[in-house]
Design a protein around this motif. Structure first.
Motif, PDB file in Angstrom:
ATOM      1  N   PHE A  34       0.822  -1.218   0.000  1.00 51.68           N
ATOM      2  CA  PHE A  34       0.000   0.000   0.000  1.00 51.68           C
ATOM      3  C   PHE A  34       0.855   1.268   0.000  1.00 51.68           C
ATOM      4  O   PHE A  34       0.320   2.369   0.067  1.00 51.68           O
ATOM      5  CB  PHE A  34      -0.950  -0.020   1.202  1.00 51.68           C
ATOM      6  N   LYS A  35       2.181   1.094  -0.050  1.00 52.31           N
ATOM      7  CA  LYS A  35       3.111   2.227  -0.008  1.00 52.31           C
ATOM      8  C   LYS A  35       2.752   3.146   1.158  1.00 52.31           C
ATOM      9  O   LYS A  35       2.593   4.352   1.012  1.00 52.31           O
ATOM     10  CB  LYS A  35       3.108   2.968  -1.343  1.00 52.31           C
ATOM     11  N   TRP A  36       2.671   2.506   2.315  1.00 54.46           N
ATOM     12  CA  TRP A  36       2.141   3.151   3.514  1.00 54.46           C
ATOM     13  C   TRP A  36       3.165   3.094   4.643  1.00 54.46           C
ATOM     14  O   TRP A  36       3.760   2.056   4.900  1.00 54.46           O
ATOM     15  CB  TRP A  36       0.861   2.416   3.913  1.00 54.46           C
ATOM     16  N   THR A  37       3.368   4.238   5.299  1.00 52.39           N
ATOM     17  CA  THR A  37       4.273   4.329   6.440  1.00 52.39           C
ATOM     18  C   THR A  37       3.506   4.811   7.663  1.00 52.39           C
ATOM     19  O   THR A  37       2.771   5.809   7.587  1.00 52.39           O
ATOM     20  CB  THR A  37       5.422   5.325   6.147  1.00 52.39           C
ATOM     21  N   ILE A  38       3.660   4.098   8.767  1.00 46.77           N
ATOM     22  CA  ILE A  38       3.033   4.482  10.028  1.00 46.77           C
ATOM     23  C   ILE A  38       4.057   4.323  11.145  1.00 46.77           C
ATOM     24  O   ILE A  38       4.879   3.401  11.109  1.00 46.77           O
ATOM     25  CB  ILE A  38       1.762   3.650  10.316  1.00 46.77           C
ATOM     26  N   VAL A  39       4.017   5.238  12.099  1.00 49.56           N
ATOM     27  CA  VAL A  39       4.906   5.164  13.260  1.00 49.56           C
ATOM     28  C   VAL A  39       4.076   4.719  14.462  1.00 49.56           C
ATOM     29  O   VAL A  39       3.156   5.420  14.885  1.00 49.56           O
ATOM     30  CB  VAL A  39       5.581   6.520  13.544  1.00 49.56           C
ATOM     31  N   ILE A  40       4.390   3.532  14.973  1.00 44.58           N
ATOM     32  CA  ILE A  40       3.688   2.982  16.131  1.00 44.58           C
ATOM     33  C   ILE A  40       4.211   3.682  17.386  1.00 44.58           C
ATOM     34  O   ILE A  40       5.420   3.771  17.582  1.00 44.58           O
ATOM     35  CB  ILE A  40       3.929   1.457  16.250  1.00 44.58           C
ATOM     36  N   PRO A  41       3.326   4.179  18.246  1.00 47.21           N
ATOM     37  CA  PRO A  41       3.795   4.861  19.459  1.00 47.21           C
ATOM     38  C   PRO A  41       4.612   3.922  20.355  1.00 47.21           C
ATOM     39  O   PRO A  41       4.468   2.704  20.300  1.00 47.21           O
ATOM     40  CB  PRO A  41       2.499   5.276  20.164  1.00 47.21           C
ATOM     41  N   GLU A  42       5.440   4.514  21.186  1.00 44.97           N
ATOM     42  CA  GLU A  42       6.259   3.724  22.105  1.00 44.97           C
ATOM     43  C   GLU A  42       5.381   3.031  23.142  1.00 44.97           C
ATOM     44  O   GLU A  42       4.245   3.413  23.384  1.00 44.97           O
ATOM     45  CB  GLU A  42       7.304   4.600  22.794  1.00 44.97           C
ATOM     46  N   ASN A  43       5.974   1.994  23.739  1.00 42.24           N
ATOM     47  CA  ASN A  43       5.346   1.207  24.809  1.00 42.24           C
ATOM     48  C   ASN A  43       4.109   0.428  24.365  1.00 42.24           C
ATOM     49  O   ASN A  43       3.182   0.227  25.143  1.00 42.24           O
ATOM     50  CB  ASN A  43       5.030   2.082  26.027  1.00 42.24           C
ATOM     51  N   PHE A  44       4.114  -0.026  23.119  1.00 46.63           N
ATOM     52  CA  PHE A  44       3.080  -0.933  22.632  1.00 46.63           C
ATOM     53  C   PHE A  44       3.695  -2.311  22.450  1.00 46.63           C
ATOM     54  O   PHE A  44       4.848  -2.432  22.021  1.00 46.63           O
ATOM     55  CB  PHE A  44       2.481  -0.443  21.308  1.00 46.63           C
ATOM     56  N   ASN A  45       2.940  -3.352  22.778  1.00 48.78           N
ATOM     57  CA  ASN A  45       3.383  -4.736  22.599  1.00 48.78           C
ATOM     58  C   ASN A  45       3.077  -5.177  21.174  1.00 48.78           C
ATOM     59  O   ASN A  45       1.943  -5.034  20.709  1.00 48.78           O
ATOM     60  CB  ASN A  45       2.663  -5.686  23.552  1.00 48.78           C
ATOM     61  N   PHE A  46       4.087  -5.738  20.506  1.00 46.06           N
ATOM     62  CA  PHE A  46       3.883  -6.326  19.189  1.00 46.06           C
ATOM     63  C   PHE A  46       3.295  -7.718  19.362  1.00 46.06           C
ATOM     64  O   PHE A  46       3.827  -8.536  20.107  1.00 46.06           O
ATOM     65  CB  PHE A  46       5.210  -6.410  18.430  1.00 46.06           C
ATOM     66  N   ILE A  47       2.193  -7.979  18.715  1.00 40.97           N
ATOM     67  CA  ILE A  47       1.543  -9.289  18.770  1.00 40.97           C
ATOM     68  C   ILE A  47       1.822 -10.014  17.459  1.00 40.97           C
ATOM     69  O   ILE A  47       1.561  -9.484  16.382  1.00 40.97           O
ATOM     70  CB  ILE A  47       0.013  -9.146  18.972  1.00 40.97           C
ATOM     71  N   ILE A 187      -4.828   6.954  17.442  1.00 42.15           N
ATOM     72  CA  ILE A 187      -5.515   7.718  16.390  1.00 42.15           C
ATOM     73  C   ILE A 187      -4.557   8.723  15.759  1.00 42.15           C
ATOM     74  O   ILE A 187      -4.537   8.898  14.528  1.00 42.15           O
ATOM     75  CB  ILE A 187      -6.773   8.404  16.951  1.00 42.15           C
ATOM     76  N   GLU A 188      -3.730   9.376  16.564  1.00 46.34           N
ATOM     77  CA  GLU A 188      -2.740  10.318  16.017  1.00 46.34           C
ATOM     78  C   GLU A 188      -1.726   9.604  15.133  1.00 46.34           C
ATOM     79  O   GLU A 188      -1.331  10.121  14.083  1.00 46.34           O
ATOM     80  CB  GLU A 188      -2.044  11.072  17.154  1.00 46.34           C
ATOM     81  N   ALA A 189      -1.294   8.414  15.557  1.00 39.10           N
ATOM     82  CA  ALA A 189      -0.345   7.647  14.740  1.00 39.10           C
ATOM     83  C   ALA A 189      -0.963   7.322  13.383  1.00 39.10           C
ATOM     84  O   ALA A 189      -0.329   7.481  12.329  1.00 39.10           O
ATOM     85  CB  ALA A 189       0.061   6.367  15.463  1.00 39.10           C
ATOM     86  N   TRP A 190      -2.206   6.890  13.389  1.00 45.49           N
ATOM     87  CA  TRP A 190      -2.894   6.565  12.141  1.00 45.49           C
ATOM     88  C   TRP A 190      -3.141   7.821  11.315  1.00 45.49           C
ATOM     89  O   TRP A 190      -2.863   7.851  10.104  1.00 45.49           O
ATOM     90  CB  TRP A 190      -4.198   5.840  12.454  1.00 45.49           C
ATOM     91  N   SER A 191      -3.634   8.879  11.936  1.00 47.85           N
ATOM     92  CA  SER A 191      -3.967  10.114  11.202  1.00 47.85           C
ATOM     93  C   SER A 191      -2.747  10.741  10.555  1.00 47.85           C
ATOM     94  O   SER A 191      -2.864  11.392   9.512  1.00 47.85           O
ATOM     95  CB  SER A 191      -4.622  11.119  12.147  1.00 47.85           C
ATOM     96  N   SER A 192      -1.584  10.580  11.170  1.00 50.22           N
ATOM     97  CA  SER A 192      -0.372  11.189  10.610  1.00 50.22           C
ATOM     98  C   SER A 192       0.409  10.217   9.728  1.00 50.22           C
ATOM     99  O   SER A 192       1.477  10.569   9.221  1.00 50.22           O
ATOM    100  CB  SER A 192       0.513  11.718  11.744  1.00 50.22           C
ATOM    101  N   SER A 193      -0.110   9.009   9.513  1.00 50.39           N
ATOM    102  CA  SER A 193       0.580   8.063   8.649  1.00 50.39           C
ATOM    103  C   SER A 193       0.487   8.553   7.198  1.00 50.39           C
ATOM    104  O   SER A 193      -0.352   9.374   6.854  1.00 50.39           O
ATOM    105  CB  SER A 193       0.014   6.647   8.793  1.00 50.39           C
ATOM    106  N   LYS A 194       1.391   8.058   6.346  1.00 49.03           N
ATOM    107  CA  LYS A 194       1.522   8.572   4.976  1.00 49.03           C
ATOM    108  C   LYS A 194       1.404   7.478   3.937  1.00 49.03           C
ATOM    109  O   LYS A 194       1.939   6.387   4.108  1.00 49.03           O
ATOM    110  CB  LYS A 194       2.879   9.270   4.797  1.00 49.03           C
ATOM    111  N   PHE A 195       0.685   7.794   2.875  1.00 49.25           N
ATOM    112  CA  PHE A 195       0.615   6.941   1.688  1.00 49.25           C
ATOM    113  C   PHE A 195       1.318   7.665   0.550  1.00 49.25           C
ATOM    114  O   PHE A 195       1.071   8.853   0.327  1.00 49.25           O
ATOM    115  CB  PHE A 195      -0.843   6.656   1.317  1.00 49.25           C
TER     116      PHE A 195
END
Length: 196
Positions: A34-47, A187-195
């Motif tokens: 999807f040529k998509w970049t998102i920055v996951i906030p700190e202190n989240f567990n990767f599942i 929501i901020e991480a998603w809203s500021s993500s880029k395509f």
């Protein structure tokens, strides 16, 4: 039917034990499909996607019980991150054939209704409010479905599903939270993500 999100959201209501590796710093994820970049906030567990997919079967059972028919999911998990109980950021994609699956907007409406009915049947004592809209992310329009479920104990579960067709693939990004601070971060991480 778009089932991965439904199953994931229902799972987030039923489960809180899925744990993974903690991302102590913000993590940048790039998806080439999807040529998509998102920055996951700190202190989240990767599942791990394999762990998430195993757990989705419980959500599928709830949907099948509600609609009275078998559900087949072709969705592929892109990522799942969690912070605390009930705060999830998840993304997946699946094929979508307009000739076979019909009008996309109508399909979204139908899936939203099934999701509402499933939660209503699984949580009969909750007060559920929903709203559908279109939101722009990185200049692209996404179908958006927001659901708030107020539990008898006063806890409010917020769920937001964003989805869009990219050719013959549907991308879904889903946010579930009870903690307002963590919800805002996702929501901020998603809203500021880029395509691109």
């Amino acid at each position: 039917m778009r089932t991965s999100f439904l199953c994931g959201m229902i799972l987030s209501l039923l489960l809180s034990s899925c744990n993974g590796q903690i991302v102590s710093d913000p993590k940048t994820i790039y998806n080439k499909d999807f040529k998509w970049t998102i920055v996951i906030p700190e202190n989240f567990n990767f599942i791990e996607p394999s762990e998430w997919e195993k757990l989705q079967n419980r959500g599928i059972d709830a949907i099948e019980e509600t609609i009275g028919e078998e559900v087949e999911s072709q969705a592929k998990t892109i990522f799942v991150f969690k912070n605390g109980d009930f705060n999830y950021l998840e993304s997946n994609y699946q094929p979508y054939d307009i000739d076979a699956d019909g009008d996309y907007i109508e399909t979204c409406r139908g899936v939203n209704e099934i999701f509402y009915q499933t939660l209503e049947s699984q949580m009969p004592d909750a007060v559920i409010d929903t709203i559908s809209s279109v939101e722009k992310i990185s200049g692209l329009e996404f179908q958006t479905f927001k659901l708030n479920a107020t539990m008898p104990n006063g806890m409010i579960i917020h769920m937001i599903m964003y989805s869009r067709l990219f050719g013959e693939k549907e991308l879904s990004v889903n946010v579930t939270y009870v903690n307002e601070v963590e919800g805002k971060r996702m929501i901020e991480a998603w809203s500021s993500s880029k395509f691109e």
